[in-house]
Each structure stands twice: as C-alpha cells, then as structure tokens.
Design an enzyme around this catalytic site. Structure first.
Site, PDB file in Angstrom:
ATOM      1  N   SER A  67     -36.181  24.840  -1.998  1.00 11.18           N
ATOM      2  CA  SER A  67     -35.286  24.423  -3.071  1.00 11.18           C
ATOM      3  C   SER A  67     -35.912  23.510  -4.116  1.00 11.18           C
ATOM      4  CB  SER A  67     -34.036  23.748  -2.481  1.00 11.18           C
ATOM      5  OG  SER A  67     -33.189  24.710  -1.911  1.00 11.18           O
ATOM      6  N   LYS A  70     -35.655  24.797  -7.614  1.00 10.05           N
ATOM      7  CA  LYS A  70     -34.488  24.587  -8.483  1.00 10.05           C
ATOM      8  C   LYS A  70     -34.813  23.662  -9.648  1.00 10.05           C
ATOM      9  CE  LYS A  70     -31.396  25.591  -4.651  1.00 10.05           C
ATOM     10  NZ  LYS A  70     -30.662  25.073  -3.499  1.00 10.05           N
ATOM     11  N   SER A 137     -28.317  20.476  -4.201  1.00  9.62           N
ATOM     12  CA  SER A 137     -29.132  21.636  -3.824  1.00  9.62           C
ATOM     13  C   SER A 137     -28.275  22.838  -3.448  1.00  9.62           C
ATOM     14  CB  SER A 137     -30.092  21.292  -2.678  1.00  9.62           C
ATOM     15  OG  SER A 137     -31.223  22.138  -2.695  1.00  9.62           O
ATOM     16  N   GLU A 173     -31.968  32.590  -4.293  1.00  7.78           N
ATOM     17  CA  GLU A 173     -31.528  32.087  -2.996  1.00  7.78           C
ATOM     18  C   GLU A 173     -30.906  33.210  -2.157  1.00  7.78           C
ATOM     19  OE1 GLU A 173     -31.912  29.324  -1.477  1.00  7.78           O
ATOM     20  OE2 GLU A 173     -32.668  27.987  -3.033  1.00  7.78           O
TER      21      GLU A 173
END
Length: 304
Positions: A67, A70, A137, A173
């Site tokens: 993550s 991101k 997240s 994701e």
C-alpha cells in the site's frame, strides 16, 4: 503545475552511491548496515538528507510496495486534477461494484452501514476518497482513485515523466486481492521511493499537494513503524505504510513505511523508505525493526 525533472546524471549518482560522497554520514551508514545484517528478513533502506546526501542499504534493489503505492497514485491523481482544472473536492462516482466487501475498506463499511447513502447514485468528493486512501489505506477507495486517474498505466506513465523509473505501478488492489503474486509487480527501490518523496516534499507546493501532505501527516496506519520513535519530539512526519499477506510458510510478504520527516531545532529534513520483505517475525516485531531504523536515523541526525 509543470512537472519538474530530475537530472538523469544526479539520479544515476544517487542510485550508485550508498552514502554521501564526502563520507559525512558514514557512521549512520555503518549503524544501519550493522543493525539489519542478521535479521531474518530482506530489508531495504534509503535516506535522503536535506535533499542531497543519500545513504542506503540495498537501496537499488526492488521490493514489493504494497500500500505504499497509494502515495504515487495520490500524486498522479493530483496531477489529474491540476491538468483538468478540477477542484480537489470534485464529485467522483462510486458504484456498487466498487464496494468489495472482502477487502480492507473502512469507507465500504461506512457506506453499507448507513441508511442515508444509496450506492446506485453515490458521489464522493475526490479529497474524501484520497483521505480514505492515504489516512486509512482503504483498498476500495484506492481503486476508485486509480480508475479516476486513468488506471495503473496512467500512474506509471506519470512517474516516468517525473524521471522516477524504479517505482512501478502495475496492478490494482482488486487485482492483488484476486492473485497475491501480483503484489510482486508493484515494486520500488528504496532510493527511488525516497527520491519521489523527497521531490514531493521539497517541490510540490500547490494547494492540492498541500492537502495531500496534510493527509499523509495524519496517517492513522502503522503507528508502530517510522512514527513510533518520533513520538514527543515535535518532529513532523508525513508517511504511507504498506502491509502484505501472510505467506503459506507463515512469513509476512512485506511490511513497509516511507515518508518525509522535518526535524525540530536543527532544521534537518529527510525522506526515508524502509521495506521489510519476507519477514520471519510476527507483525509487532517486524514493525519494531522499522521503528528502530527510524530511531537510529533520527537520533543520529539530531546530533548533527
């Protein structure tokens, strides 16, 4: 905002050097190398100090971002808004198919748990999606932002335009949740990630970038990682964490944290990326490795 480019020669120098050419930070380099050498994990570290001196351990090796990716998605999303003169609160459609229930998504829990929200007509301000993505997240929010930005290829092209060639965004994701091996396609070297964060921290000062910095500085995940050793110091940290799956042999795929730190008192600022891959420890102990690396760097620079 015009894209500012790294000079290729400077990037090449940064990738080749594991510490500043003047040897100013040799002791810090040695401390980090010594700390990680016997750990039951593959650990990569990069620190860029005051926009110049760079030290690293396995800094030019690729690691799965999880993550942490991101953060570059957020930067590409900001450019998407700027280039189209869109305000950061413009309405973004959220469709029922966006709300995957079997992934980490506080946003989805809020939407599905509310009697006031109708998923077939739902729109959310862009900044709210970015907040879910960066502060908590949120996986579903991340995929909506990724789609809005033009997909993984668009984000990757934006990074290459910034001359950040070793941060690679390939999959969403949802893709990674369906096939965990795809996590290994979204990669970064510690130096490349630290360079991207350093560039963002020093150069990106438009209103949307300032909003993103505020979101990163109020990140609620990974408090036991980079931020732990800064508690009570009045240092300012903006960061993004990443956490991988438990592998079949019980090891953790990856536990990561990357961000910028502004130190109180002496005026030092630095970016730092720590990637811990294939950890043989539990989550608490793996996070403690990142926390100790952060402590070593902060303690050393506090005395400079």
């Amino acid at each position: 905002m015009k894209l500012r480019y790294f000079l290729p020669a400077l990037v090449a120098i940064a990738m080749l050097c594991s510490c500043s050419s003047a040897g100013k930070y040799d002791k810090l380099q040695q401390s980090l190398t010594e700390f990680v050498k016997d750990k039951d994990a593959n650990i990569g570290i990069a620190v860029i100090i005051d926009g110049g001196d760079t030290i690293s351990v396995k800094g030019d090796k690729e690691f799965p971002m999880l993550s942490v990716y991101k953060f570059p998605i957020a930067l590409a999303f900001a450019e998407h808004c700027r280039s189209r003169n869109l305000p950061f609160d413009y309405p973004v459609s959220v469709f029922p198919d966006d709300l995957h229930p079997d992934t980490y998504s506080p946003m989805t829990e809020t939407i599905l748990g509310s009697s006031r929200l109708t998923t077939d007509t739902l729109k959310m301000p862009a900044i709210q999606l970015a907040a879910y993505m960066l502060q908590q997240s949120d996986n579903n929010a991340s995929d909506i932002v990724l789609r809005e930005t033009g997909g993984a290829e668009s984000v990757d092209s934006y990074l290459k335009a910034l001359r950040i060639s070793q941060v690679n965004v390939r999959n969403s994701e949802a893709d990674m949740h369906t096939d965990q091996t795809l996590c290994y396609d979204n990669t970064a070297t510690p130096i490349a990630m630290a360079s991207l964060i350093d560039k963002f921290d020093r150069e990106f000062k438009d209103s949307i970038s300032l909003e993103i910095k505020q979101l990163m500085e109020t990140c609620s995940t990974g408090t036991g990682r980079l931020a732990q050793s800064l508690s009570g110091s009045n240092a300012r940290i903006g960061h993004k964490t990443g956490t991988g799956f438990i592998l079949p042999d019980g090891r953790i795929m990856a536990v990561n944290d990357a961000g910028y730190i502004h130190m109180p008192g002496n005026g030092h600022r630095y970016s730092i990326a720590v990637f811990v891959e294939n950890s043989g420890y539990d989550m608490t102990d793996t996070e403690s490795i990142i926390a100790e690396i952060s402590r070593i760097v902060f303690s050393y620079l506090s005395k400079q």
